[in-house]
Design a protein around this motif. Structure first.
Motif, PDB file in Angstrom:
ATOM      1  N   HIS A  33       0.843  -1.192   0.000  1.00 21.27           N
ATOM      2  CA  HIS A  33       0.000   0.000   0.000  1.00 21.27           C
ATOM      3  C   HIS A  33       0.881   1.247   0.000  1.00 21.27           C
ATOM      4  O   HIS A  33       1.936   1.278   0.642  1.00 21.27           O
ATOM      5  N   GLU A  35       0.255   3.806   1.597  1.00 24.13           N
ATOM      6  CA  GLU A  35       0.330   4.250   2.999  1.00 24.13           C
ATOM      7  C   GLU A  35       1.408   3.490   3.774  1.00 24.13           C
ATOM      8  O   GLU A  35       1.956   3.996   4.758  1.00 24.13           O
ATOM      9  N   SER A  40       1.099   7.300   6.713  1.00 24.07           N
ATOM     10  CA  SER A  40      -0.299   7.740   6.656  1.00 24.07           C
ATOM     11  C   SER A  40      -0.715   8.173   8.050  1.00 24.07           C
ATOM     12  O   SER A  40      -0.221   7.652   9.054  1.00 24.07           O
ATOM     13  N   TRP A  47      -5.654   1.263   6.399  1.00 22.81           N
ATOM     14  CA  TRP A  47      -5.098   1.117   5.043  1.00 22.81           C
ATOM     15  C   TRP A  47      -4.901  -0.342   4.645  1.00 22.81           C
ATOM     16  O   TRP A  47      -4.978  -0.682   3.465  1.00 22.81           O
ATOM     17  N   GLY A  51      -7.169   0.507   1.949  1.00 24.13           N
ATOM     18  CA  GLY A  51      -6.237   1.157   1.019  1.00 24.13           C
ATOM     19  C   GLY A  51      -6.409   0.553  -0.373  1.00 24.13           C
ATOM     20  O   GLY A  51      -6.553  -0.655  -0.516  1.00 24.13           O
TER      21      GLY A  51
END
Ligand SMILES: [Zn+2]
Length: 302
Positions: A33, A35, A40, A47, A51
């Motif tokens: 991800h 993030e 994040s 996430w 995400g």
């Protein structure tokens, strides 16, 4: 850059070149991800489940040709994770893994095959430095039973804490009978180059490969400083950051201990203040190969 050359060779025999090469090896790739890679404000579980922006990352490790024998820095991922449905013992881990990483790994990505493709026999590896115990860094240890596996004593202690699998440290693939683990303790040093670090460990005893504690990604994560005359110094940082540029800007990843990560980032930057040409190499950074080649003087500078 005469000034920095003198500085970063302080303490090293000038005419000595114990290392023939540092090679970046590729053991497949994955997606994570956005993030995860770039951080994040949202909680990790958000996430992981919601995400939708995936970014690619290479699964890399490093081969150092030292005159005393071949050294690996990490060993990659075991492709068995793709086919063996019991590779991760815990159901929660099997459920979460594909939500954290989309792996693209095949049999040719196993350490012995990756080495063979470069003309190196896995049986010739003498030492493997393990930056940390995550499954994508220890996946090749079964293929190098003759090698001494160096891990920090702090990282090893995670194995004795409850449920290390929750931290993606899979005991059944680490504590295997063939593995020749050796825990290392960092030793105090009065070398001003390493001021701020909680000790050092000189792998070959010649100053060419120095291990440094850089906790944060995991509590016992380590980095390795490679120094030799004629090259820019190289710092392999494992997963301390996913890209060298993020460490410069204090951009934290989505996992790990934030306070520890920031402290380690600051120590690495202070080291680079003392070694201005220092090349910082993250294991999952696409720029790794180019940056290493440049540091060895085998590619044009910037
Ligand atoms: Zn990791």
């Amino acid at each position: 850059m005469a000034v920095s050359r003198t500085l970063h060779l302080a303490g090293l025999p000038q005419a000595d070149h114990p290392i023939a090469s540092v090679r970046v090896l590729n053991g497949g790739h994955a997606e994570q991800h956005e993030e995860h890679r770039y951080g994040s404000r949202l909680p990790q579980l958000w996430w992981v489940f919601f995400g939708r922006r995936w970014v690619p990352l290479p699964l890399q490790f490093f081969l150092i040709e030292h005159r005393d024998g071949l050294v690996l820095f990490d060993t990659g991922i075991d492709p068995a994770i793709m086919s063996d449905t019991r590779y991760i013992k815990q159901a929660v881990g099997r459920f979460l893994l594909p939500r954290i990483f989309q792996l693209h790994v095949t049999e040719k990505d196993r350490v012995d095959h990756v080495l063979a493709a470069r003309g190196v026999a896995a049986s010739d590896i003498r030492t493997a430095i393990i930056s940390h115990l995550h499954f994508d860094h220890v996946g090749g240890i079964a293929q190098i039973p003759q090698a001494k596996l160096l891990v920090s004593d702090r990282e090893w202690s995670i194995l004795h804490e409850p449920n290390p699998e929750r931290e993606w440290i899979l005991r059944e693939h680490i504590e295997i009978p063939s593995a020749n683990w050796q825990q290392i303790a960092f030793e105090p040093t009065d070398d001003p180059l390493f001021e701020g670090f909680d000790g050092i460990y000189d792998v070959a005893g010649d100053g060419s490969m120095i291990l440094l504690p850089t906790p944060g990604h995991t509590v016992g994560s380590i980095s390795m400083l490679i120094r030799q005359g004629g090259w820019d110094p190289i710092l392999l940082v494992g997963d301390l950051t996913y890209e060298a540029g993020l460490l410069d800007q204090d951009i934290l990843p989505g996992t790990g201990d934030k306070g520890m990560l920031l402290a380690s980032f600051a120590k690495v930057r202070r080291l680079r203040d003392r070694l201005p040409d220092l090349a910082v190499i993250a294991s999952h950074d696409f720029a790794a190969e180019k940056t290493v080649a440049r540091a060895m003087g085998r590619a044009s500078k910037r």
